[in-house]
Design a protein around this motif. Sequence first.
Motif, PDB file in Angstrom:
ATOM      1  N   GLN A  88       0.862  -1.208   0.000  1.00 45.70           N
ATOM      2  CA  GLN A  88       0.000   0.000   0.000  1.00 45.70           C
ATOM      3  C   GLN A  88       0.882   1.236   0.000  1.00 45.70           C
ATOM      4  O   GLN A  88       0.621   2.216  -0.704  1.00 45.70           O
ATOM      5  CB  GLN A  88      -0.878   0.032   1.266  1.00 45.70           C
ATOM      6  CG  GLN A  88      -1.974  -1.004   1.313  1.00 45.70           C
ATOM      7  CD  GLN A  88      -2.987  -0.838   0.210  1.00 45.70           C
ATOM      8  OE1 GLN A  88      -3.316   0.305  -0.163  1.00 45.70           O
ATOM      9  NE2 GLN A  88      -3.418  -1.937  -0.376  1.00 45.70           N
ATOM     10  N   LEU A  89       1.955   1.181   0.761  1.00 47.89           N
ATOM     11  CA  LEU A  89       2.913   2.298   0.845  1.00 47.89           C
ATOM     12  C   LEU A  89       3.574   2.496  -0.518  1.00 47.89           C
ATOM     13  O   LEU A  89       3.713   3.606  -1.008  1.00 47.89           O
ATOM     14  CB  LEU A  89       3.966   1.939   1.905  1.00 47.89           C
ATOM     15  CG  LEU A  89       4.500   3.013   2.835  1.00 47.89           C
ATOM     16  CD1 LEU A  89       3.385   3.809   3.501  1.00 47.89           C
ATOM     17  CD2 LEU A  89       5.391   2.382   3.902  1.00 47.89           C
ATOM     18  N   GLY A  90       3.908   1.378  -1.156  1.00 46.71           N
ATOM     19  CA  GLY A  90       4.551   1.436  -2.478  1.00 46.71           C
ATOM     20  C   GLY A  90       3.605   2.032  -3.507  1.00 46.71           C
ATOM     21  O   GLY A  90       3.991   2.897  -4.295  1.00 46.71           O
ATOM     22  N   LEU A  91       2.339   1.612  -3.459  1.00 46.37           N
ATOM     23  CA  LEU A  91       1.331   2.146  -4.407  1.00 46.37           C
ATOM     24  C   LEU A  91       1.141   3.639  -4.164  1.00 46.37           C
ATOM     25  O   LEU A  91       1.068   4.426  -5.105  1.00 46.37           O
ATOM     26  CB  LEU A  91      -0.006   1.422  -4.248  1.00 46.37           C
ATOM     27  CG  LEU A  91      -0.057  -0.001  -4.782  1.00 46.37           C
ATOM     28  CD1 LEU A  91      -1.386  -0.671  -4.395  1.00 46.37           C
ATOM     29  CD2 LEU A  91       0.126   0.002  -6.299  1.00 46.37           C
ATOM     30  N   TRP A  92       1.125   4.009  -2.866  1.00 45.89           N
ATOM     31  CA  TRP A  92       0.980   5.436  -2.526  1.00 45.89           C
ATOM     32  C   TRP A  92       2.140   6.213  -3.161  1.00 45.89           C
ATOM     33  O   TRP A  92       1.939   7.263  -3.761  1.00 45.89           O
ATOM     34  CB  TRP A  92       0.980   5.613  -1.007  1.00 45.89           C
ATOM     35  CG  TRP A  92       0.736   7.039  -0.618  1.00 45.89           C
ATOM     36  CD1 TRP A  92      -0.462   7.631  -0.343  1.00 45.89           C
ATOM     37  CD2 TRP A  92       1.732   8.079  -0.506  1.00 45.89           C
ATOM     38  NE1 TRP A  92      -0.283   8.965  -0.071  1.00 45.89           N
ATOM     39  CE2 TRP A  92       1.061   9.259  -0.153  1.00 45.89           C
ATOM     40  CE3 TRP A  92       3.111   8.102  -0.672  1.00 45.89           C
ATOM     41  CZ2 TRP A  92       1.724  10.470   0.036  1.00 45.89           C
ATOM     42  CZ3 TRP A  92       3.787   9.305  -0.488  1.00 45.89           C
ATOM     43  CH2 TRP A  92       3.079  10.469  -0.126  1.00 45.89           C
ATOM     44  N   ALA A  93       3.341   5.647  -3.052  1.00 43.81           N
ATOM     45  CA  ALA A  93       4.533   6.327  -3.580  1.00 43.81           C
ATOM     46  C   ALA A  93       4.404   6.513  -5.092  1.00 43.81           C
ATOM     47  O   ALA A  93       4.663   7.598  -5.625  1.00 43.81           O
ATOM     48  CB  ALA A  93       5.783   5.513  -3.255  1.00 43.81           C
ATOM     49  N   ILE A  94       3.941   5.463  -5.778  1.00 46.60           N
ATOM     50  CA  ILE A  94       3.789   5.536  -7.248  1.00 46.60           C
ATOM     51  C   ILE A  94       2.738   6.584  -7.607  1.00 46.60           C
ATOM     52  O   ILE A  94       2.951   7.460  -8.448  1.00 46.60           O
ATOM     53  CB  ILE A  94       3.405   4.152  -7.809  1.00 46.60           C
ATOM     54  CG1 ILE A  94       4.561   3.162  -7.633  1.00 46.60           C
ATOM     55  CG2 ILE A  94       2.975   4.242  -9.279  1.00 46.60           C
ATOM     56  CD1 ILE A  94       4.185   1.714  -7.870  1.00 46.60           C
ATOM     57  N   GLU A  95       1.605   6.542  -6.890  1.00 49.41           N
ATOM     58  CA  GLU A  95       0.493   7.472  -7.186  1.00 49.41           C
ATOM     59  C   GLU A  95       0.890   8.943  -6.975  1.00 49.41           C
ATOM     60  O   GLU A  95       0.436   9.821  -7.687  1.00 49.41           O
ATOM     61  CB  GLU A  95      -0.658   7.154  -6.228  1.00 49.41           C
ATOM     62  CG  GLU A  95      -1.926   6.634  -6.866  1.00 49.41           C
ATOM     63  CD  GLU A  95      -2.893   6.210  -5.738  1.00 49.41           C
ATOM     64  OE1 GLU A  95      -3.517   7.125  -5.144  1.00 49.41           O
ATOM     65  OE2 GLU A  95      -2.928   4.999  -5.427  1.00 49.41           O
ATOM     66  N   HIS A  96       1.743   9.182  -6.000  1.00 53.65           N
ATOM     67  CA  HIS A  96       2.019  10.580  -5.627  1.00 53.65           C
ATOM     68  C   HIS A  96       3.393  11.062  -6.054  1.00 53.65           C
ATOM     69  O   HIS A  96       3.830  12.150  -5.668  1.00 53.65           O
ATOM     70  CB  HIS A  96       1.826  10.747  -4.115  1.00 53.65           C
ATOM     71  CG  HIS A  96       0.432  10.501  -3.658  1.00 53.65           C
ATOM     72  ND1 HIS A  96       0.002   9.245  -3.269  1.00 53.65           N
ATOM     73  CD2 HIS A  96      -0.654  11.313  -3.587  1.00 53.65           C
ATOM     74  CE1 HIS A  96      -1.290   9.322  -2.942  1.00 53.65           C
ATOM     75  NE2 HIS A  96      -1.720  10.547  -3.138  1.00 53.65           N
ATOM     76  N   GLU A  97       4.051  10.247  -6.859  1.00 53.16           N
ATOM     77  CA  GLU A  97       5.425  10.547  -7.280  1.00 53.16           C
ATOM     78  C   GLU A  97       5.523  11.945  -7.910  1.00 53.16           C
ATOM     79  O   GLU A  97       6.379  12.744  -7.530  1.00 53.16           O
ATOM     80  CB  GLU A  97       5.843   9.480  -8.286  1.00 53.16           C
ATOM     81  CG  GLU A  97       7.284   9.421  -8.620  1.00 53.16           C
ATOM     82  CD  GLU A  97       7.529   8.444  -9.792  1.00 53.16           C
ATOM     83  OE1 GLU A  97       6.719   7.511  -9.971  1.00 53.16           O
ATOM     84  OE2 GLU A  97       8.497   8.657 -10.492  1.00 53.16           O
ATOM     85  N   ALA A  98       4.603  12.244  -8.825  1.00 51.98           N
ATOM     86  CA  ALA A  98       4.668  13.524  -9.564  1.00 51.98           C
ATOM     87  C   ALA A  98       4.433  14.700  -8.613  1.00 51.98           C
ATOM     88  O   ALA A  98       5.160  15.704  -8.646  1.00 51.98           O
ATOM     89  CB  ALA A  98       3.631  13.533 -10.678  1.00 51.98           C
ATOM     90  N   ARG A  99       3.457  14.554  -7.722  1.00 54.86           N
ATOM     91  CA  ARG A  99       3.148  15.663  -6.797  1.00 54.86           C
ATOM     92  C   ARG A  99       4.318  15.928  -5.854  1.00 54.86           C
ATOM     93  O   ARG A  99       4.633  17.064  -5.511  1.00 54.86           O
ATOM     94  CB  ARG A  99       1.892  15.332  -5.977  1.00 54.86           C
ATOM     95  CG  ARG A  99       0.607  15.680  -6.717  1.00 54.86           C
ATOM     96  CD  ARG A  99      -0.619  15.393  -5.893  1.00 54.86           C
ATOM     97  NE  ARG A  99      -0.780  16.317  -4.754  1.00 54.86           N
ATOM     98  CZ  ARG A  99      -1.787  16.228  -3.892  1.00 54.86           C
ATOM     99  NH1 ARG A  99      -2.686  15.270  -4.014  1.00 54.86           N
ATOM    100  NH2 ARG A  99      -1.901  17.077  -2.884  1.00 54.86           N
ATOM    101  N   ILE A 100       5.003  14.845  -5.455  1.00 51.99           N
ATOM    102  CA  ILE A 100       6.157  15.014  -4.564  1.00 51.99           C
ATOM    103  C   ILE A 100       7.298  15.703  -5.320  1.00 51.99           C
ATOM    104  O   ILE A 100       7.927  16.631  -4.806  1.00 51.99           O
ATOM    105  CB  ILE A 100       6.581  13.655  -3.982  1.00 51.99           C
ATOM    106  CG1 ILE A 100       5.533  13.204  -2.953  1.00 51.99           C
ATOM    107  CG2 ILE A 100       7.959  13.732  -3.337  1.00 51.99           C
ATOM    108  CD1 ILE A 100       5.738  11.812  -2.437  1.00 51.99           C
ATOM    109  N   ALA A 101       7.506  15.298  -6.571  1.00 50.37           N
ATOM    110  CA  ALA A 101       8.585  15.909  -7.374  1.00 50.37           C
ATOM    111  C   ALA A 101       8.314  17.407  -7.535  1.00 50.37           C
ATOM    112  O   ALA A 101       9.216  18.241  -7.386  1.00 50.37           O
ATOM    113  CB  ALA A 101       8.657  15.227  -8.734  1.00 50.37           C
ATOM    114  N   LYS A 102       7.025  17.756  -7.746  1.00 50.56           N
ATOM    115  CA  LYS A 102       6.651  19.175  -7.918  1.00 50.56           C
ATOM    116  C   LYS A 102       6.898  19.948  -6.609  1.00 50.56           C
ATOM    117  O   LYS A 102       7.465  21.039  -6.624  1.00 50.56           O
ATOM    118  CB  LYS A 102       5.155  19.272  -8.289  1.00 50.56           C
ATOM    119  CG  LYS A 102       4.894  20.194  -9.494  1.00 50.56           C
ATOM    120  CD  LYS A 102       3.423  20.113  -9.956  1.00 50.56           C
ATOM    121  CE  LYS A 102       2.756  21.471  -9.647  1.00 50.56           C
ATOM    122  NZ  LYS A 102       1.290  21.371  -9.608  1.00 50.56           N
TER     123      LYS A 102
END
Lengths: 115, 115
Positions: A88-102
């Motif tokens: 679930q943590l890994g999926l969260w990371a994938i889903e929010h990767e772009a927002r975190i990079a921004k």
Amino acid sequence: MCWPVRQILARVGDKWSVLIVMALRNGPRRFNEIKRAIGTISQRMLTLTLKGMERDGLVRRTVIPSKPPRVDYELTELGHSLREPVEQLGLWAIEHEARIAKAQEAFDGKEGSAR
Amino acid sequence: MCWPVRQILARVGDKWSVLIVMALRNGPRRFNEIKRAIGTISQRMLTLTLKGMERDGLVRRTVIPSKPPRVDYELTELGHSLREPVEQLGLWAIEHEARIAKAQEAFDGKEGSAR
């Protein structure tokens, strides 16, 4: 948050444990295979973390008496039960990767102009 | 596991980030309140981890111009979205606390007799 749970959460929430669970989720692997799969972990940290996970009953260490002897690490049943929350943590990371990079870009820009 | 996801997983799977998310899940808190809630974290590690989480857009730092000025930390909307997988990890820890304690006892017994 009571102390024992905080201690376990610190273990299972430990980034190396999370990455080891992900590296072992499809079956047993040898020490160097785990190290390569994670990439950024030191020999010492992988040794310590695997030992801690073995102690917690999350990982099983098996010495295979081949010539030379081989050591396999695999998730126990308890370790496999940890896969769900970790994935679930890994999926969260994938889903929010772009927002975190921004967010990182904006933060670095602000920090850069503040200097 | 591709590199950016591994990097984010290392951040969100980092035990201090996990414990900070748990400490901030019910609203904003000051630095020392977070430190007390976690208990085992150093001043330096809390400062570094909060800064990293701020950079990742997970935590918002607000300076309140009171006398003396006050600094609040709270989860952003992105940070709150991380609560779900982190709480799953917390529930897993609570559910398996006894089995882990038993495994630790057995491991320590085996290690003790091997010495």
